[in-house]
Design a protein around this motif. Structure first.
Motif, PDB file in Angstrom:
ATOM      1  N   THR A  10       0.843  -1.189   0.000  1.00  0.00           N
ATOM      2  CA  THR A  10       0.000   0.000   0.000  1.00  0.00           C
ATOM      3  C   THR A  10       0.880   1.242   0.000  1.00  0.00           C
ATOM      4  O   THR A  10       2.080   1.165   0.325  1.00  0.00           O
ATOM      5  CB  THR A  10      -0.906   0.048   1.243  1.00  0.00           C
ATOM      6  OG1 THR A  10      -0.073   0.191   2.410  1.00  0.00           O
ATOM      7  CG2 THR A  10      -1.772  -1.195   1.352  1.00  0.00           C
ATOM      8  N   ILE A  11       0.292   2.362  -0.345  1.00  0.00           N
ATOM      9  CA  ILE A  11       1.027   3.623  -0.314  1.00  0.00           C
ATOM     10  C   ILE A  11       1.508   3.901   1.104  1.00  0.00           C
ATOM     11  O   ILE A  11       2.625   4.389   1.311  1.00  0.00           O
ATOM     12  CB  ILE A  11       0.151   4.767  -0.864  1.00  0.00           C
ATOM     13  CG1 ILE A  11      -0.070   4.560  -2.363  1.00  0.00           C
ATOM     14  CG2 ILE A  11       0.773   6.128  -0.582  1.00  0.00           C
ATOM     15  CD1 ILE A  11      -1.084   5.485  -2.989  1.00  0.00           C
ATOM     16  N   GLU A  12       0.700   3.556   2.102  1.00  0.00           N
ATOM     17  CA  GLU A  12       1.087   3.757   3.499  1.00  0.00           C
ATOM     18  C   GLU A  12       2.312   2.917   3.861  1.00  0.00           C
ATOM     19  O   GLU A  12       3.196   3.374   4.585  1.00  0.00           O
ATOM     20  CB  GLU A  12      -0.082   3.424   4.435  1.00  0.00           C
ATOM     21  CG  GLU A  12      -1.237   4.394   4.345  1.00  0.00           C
ATOM     22  CD  GLU A  12      -2.145   4.161   3.130  1.00  0.00           C
ATOM     23  OE1 GLU A  12      -2.088   3.074   2.502  1.00  0.00           O
ATOM     24  OE2 GLU A  12      -2.901   5.091   2.804  1.00  0.00           O
ATOM     25  N   GLU A  13       2.369   1.684   3.351  1.00  0.00           N
ATOM     26  CA  GLU A  13       3.532   0.825   3.609  1.00  0.00           C
ATOM     27  C   GLU A  13       4.786   1.388   2.953  1.00  0.00           C
ATOM     28  O   GLU A  13       5.871   1.374   3.553  1.00  0.00           O
ATOM     29  CB  GLU A  13       3.270  -0.591   3.098  1.00  0.00           C
ATOM     30  CG  GLU A  13       2.250  -1.358   3.905  1.00  0.00           C
ATOM     31  CD  GLU A  13       1.846  -2.672   3.278  1.00  0.00           C
ATOM     32  OE1 GLU A  13       1.540  -3.605   4.041  1.00  0.00           O
ATOM     33  OE2 GLU A  13       1.819  -2.773   2.025  1.00  0.00           O
ATOM     34  N   ARG A  20      11.339   4.715   7.626  1.00  0.00           N
ATOM     35  CA  ARG A  20      12.216   3.780   8.324  1.00  0.00           C
ATOM     36  C   ARG A  20      13.645   3.836   7.782  1.00  0.00           C
ATOM     37  O   ARG A  20      14.614   3.741   8.533  1.00  0.00           O
ATOM     38  CB  ARG A  20      11.644   2.362   8.208  1.00  0.00           C
ATOM     39  CG  ARG A  20      12.364   1.347   9.061  1.00  0.00           C
ATOM     40  CD  ARG A  20      11.723  -0.038   9.038  1.00  0.00           C
ATOM     41  NE  ARG A  20      11.717  -0.631   7.703  1.00  0.00           N
ATOM     42  CZ  ARG A  20      10.638  -0.786   6.945  1.00  0.00           C
ATOM     43  NH1 ARG A  20       9.459  -0.393   7.369  1.00  0.00           N
ATOM     44  NH2 ARG A  20      10.708  -1.334   5.754  1.00  0.00           N
ATOM     45  N   ARG A  21      13.768   4.009   6.483  1.00  0.00           N
ATOM     46  CA  ARG A  21      15.096   4.047   5.855  1.00  0.00           C
ATOM     47  C   ARG A  21      15.720   5.441   5.839  1.00  0.00           C
ATOM     48  O   ARG A  21      16.889   5.592   5.472  1.00  0.00           O
ATOM     49  CB  ARG A  21      15.002   3.563   4.409  1.00  0.00           C
ATOM     50  CG  ARG A  21      14.656   2.113   4.291  1.00  0.00           C
ATOM     51  CD  ARG A  21      14.547   1.724   2.844  1.00  0.00           C
ATOM     52  NE  ARG A  21      14.116   0.355   2.709  1.00  0.00           N
ATOM     53  CZ  ARG A  21      14.469  -0.420   1.699  1.00  0.00           C
ATOM     54  NH1 ARG A  21      15.232   0.044   0.754  1.00  0.00           N
ATOM     55  NH2 ARG A  21      14.034  -1.645   1.642  1.00  0.00           N
ATOM     56  N   GLY A  22      14.937   6.453   6.186  1.00  0.00           N
ATOM     57  CA  GLY A  22      15.449   7.829   6.163  1.00  0.00           C
ATOM     58  C   GLY A  22      15.639   8.351   4.752  1.00  0.00           C
ATOM     59  O   GLY A  22      16.522   9.165   4.504  1.00  0.00           O
ATOM     60  N   LEU A  23      14.808   7.894   3.825  1.00  0.00           N
ATOM     61  CA  LEU A  23      14.896   8.303   2.425  1.00  0.00           C
ATOM     62  C   LEU A  23      13.800   9.300   2.083  1.00  0.00           C
ATOM     63  O   LEU A  23      12.668   9.145   2.547  1.00  0.00           O
ATOM     64  CB  LEU A  23      14.690   7.105   1.501  1.00  0.00           C
ATOM     65  CG  LEU A  23      15.837   6.179   1.222  1.00  0.00           C
ATOM     66  CD1 LEU A  23      15.372   5.002   0.386  1.00  0.00           C
ATOM     67  CD2 LEU A  23      16.958   6.902   0.524  1.00  0.00           C
ATOM     68  N   MET A  43       2.176   8.660  -4.975  1.00  0.00           N
ATOM     69  CA  MET A  43       2.030   8.597  -3.515  1.00  0.00           C
ATOM     70  C   MET A  43       0.830   9.407  -3.026  1.00  0.00           C
ATOM     71  O   MET A  43       0.238   9.073  -2.011  1.00  0.00           O
ATOM     72  CB  MET A  43       3.307   9.098  -2.832  1.00  0.00           C
ATOM     73  CG  MET A  43       4.552   8.289  -3.155  1.00  0.00           C
ATOM     74  SD  MET A  43       4.592   6.666  -2.400  1.00  0.00           S
ATOM     75  CE  MET A  43       4.858   7.091  -0.710  1.00  0.00           C
ATOM     76  N   GLN A  44       0.479  10.467  -3.757  1.00  0.00           N
ATOM     77  CA  GLN A  44      -0.659  11.301  -3.373  1.00  0.00           C
ATOM     78  C   GLN A  44      -1.974  10.852  -4.025  1.00  0.00           C
ATOM     79  O   GLN A  44      -3.011  11.459  -3.799  1.00  0.00           O
ATOM     80  CB  GLN A  44      -0.383  12.765  -3.750  1.00  0.00           C
ATOM     81  CG  GLN A  44       0.756  13.383  -2.982  1.00  0.00           C
ATOM     82  CD  GLN A  44       0.477  13.441  -1.492  1.00  0.00           C
ATOM     83  OE1 GLN A  44      -0.629  13.775  -1.085  1.00  0.00           O
ATOM     84  NE2 GLN A  44       1.462  13.080  -0.698  1.00  0.00           N
ATOM     85  N   ARG A  56       6.068   2.715 -14.431  1.00  0.00           N
ATOM     86  CA  ARG A  56       7.397   2.284 -13.985  1.00  0.00           C
ATOM     87  C   ARG A  56       7.590   2.573 -12.497  1.00  0.00           C
ATOM     88  O   ARG A  56       8.040   1.717 -11.740  1.00  0.00           O
ATOM     89  CB  ARG A  56       8.462   2.986 -14.821  1.00  0.00           C
ATOM     90  CG  ARG A  56       9.870   2.659 -14.442  1.00  0.00           C
ATOM     91  CD  ARG A  56      10.844   3.358 -15.414  1.00  0.00           C
ATOM     92  NE  ARG A  56      12.170   3.437 -14.881  1.00  0.00           N
ATOM     93  CZ  ARG A  56      13.029   2.428 -14.850  1.00  0.00           C
ATOM     94  NH1 ARG A  56      12.679   1.256 -15.333  1.00  0.00           N
ATOM     95  NH2 ARG A  56      14.227   2.580 -14.344  1.00  0.00           N
ATOM     96  N   ALA A  57       7.227   3.775 -12.077  1.00  0.00           N
ATOM     97  CA  ALA A  57       7.381   4.153 -10.672  1.00  0.00           C
ATOM     98  C   ALA A  57       6.522   3.273  -9.770  1.00  0.00           C
ATOM     99  O   ALA A  57       6.987   2.801  -8.730  1.00  0.00           O
ATOM    100  CB  ALA A  57       7.025   5.622 -10.484  1.00  0.00           C
ATOM    101  N   ALA A  58       5.272   3.037 -10.150  1.00  0.00           N
ATOM    102  CA  ALA A  58       4.369   2.225  -9.327  1.00  0.00           C
ATOM    103  C   ALA A  58       4.887   0.799  -9.182  1.00  0.00           C
ATOM    104  O   ALA A  58       4.823   0.209  -8.102  1.00  0.00           O
ATOM    105  CB  ALA A  58       2.962   2.236  -9.918  1.00  0.00           C
ATOM    106  N   VAL A  59       5.409   0.233 -10.253  1.00  0.00           N
ATOM    107  CA  VAL A  59       5.944  -1.129 -10.202  1.00  0.00           C
ATOM    108  C   VAL A  59       7.192  -1.167  -9.329  1.00  0.00           C
ATOM    109  O   VAL A  59       7.342  -2.044  -8.472  1.00  0.00           O
ATOM    110  CB  VAL A  59       6.231  -1.670 -11.620  1.00  0.00           C
ATOM    111  CG1 VAL A  59       6.970  -3.006 -11.559  1.00  0.00           C
ATOM    112  CG2 VAL A  59       4.928  -1.827 -12.397  1.00  0.00           C
ATOM    113  N   LEU A  60       8.090  -0.200  -9.503  1.00  0.00           N
ATOM    114  CA  LEU A  60       9.312  -0.173  -8.700  1.00  0.00           C
ATOM    115  C   LEU A  60       9.022   0.058  -7.220  1.00  0.00           C
ATOM    116  O   LEU A  60       9.710  -0.489  -6.354  1.00  0.00           O
ATOM    117  CB  LEU A  60      10.269   0.910  -9.222  1.00  0.00           C
ATOM    118  CG  LEU A  60      10.926   0.618 -10.560  1.00  0.00           C
ATOM    119  CD1 LEU A  60      11.680   1.836 -11.068  1.00  0.00           C
ATOM    120  CD2 LEU A  60      11.857  -0.577 -10.452  1.00  0.00           C
ATOM    121  N   LEU A  61       8.016   0.856  -6.930  1.00  0.00           N
ATOM    122  CA  LEU A  61       7.615   1.081  -5.538  1.00  0.00           C
ATOM    123  C   LEU A  61       6.967  -0.154  -4.926  1.00  0.00           C
ATOM    124  O   LEU A  61       6.896  -0.287  -3.712  1.00  0.00           O
ATOM    125  CB  LEU A  61       6.635   2.254  -5.449  1.00  0.00           C
ATOM    126  CG  LEU A  61       7.213   3.644  -5.637  1.00  0.00           C
ATOM    127  CD1 LEU A  61       6.090   4.653  -5.858  1.00  0.00           C
ATOM    128  CD2 LEU A  61       8.076   4.037  -4.448  1.00  0.00           C
TER     129      LEU A  61
END
Length: 75
Positions: A10-13, A20-23, A43-44, A56-61
């Protein structure tokens, strides 16, 4: 072609993982070769990731299960 066959998140995850990673979203986007705007839009919830860079972004995320064509943009 790269196939992502793992459980979608999910977007929340994804957001919690960034924290958590500080990114930052922008740092992640640059590291993965996509525009920060495309990632922020996903994300929004402004883009669904159906085509092109948003896909591409959605798959990589990990938000969307799908395939990324590695030859995309090659003429």
């Amino acid at each position: 072609m790269v196939t992502m066959g793992r459980k979608t998140r999910t977007i929340e995850e994804v957001s919690a993982d960034f924290t958590r990673r500080g990114l930052s979203v922008a740092d992640w986007a640059r590291r993965h070769g996509v525009s920060p705007k495309a990632v922020y839009d996903i994300m929004q919830g402004r883009r669904m990731g159906k085509r092109g860079e948003a896909h591409r972004a959605a798959v990589l995320l990990g938000i969307k299960d799908g395939e990324i064509d590695c030859t995309e943009g090659v003429v």
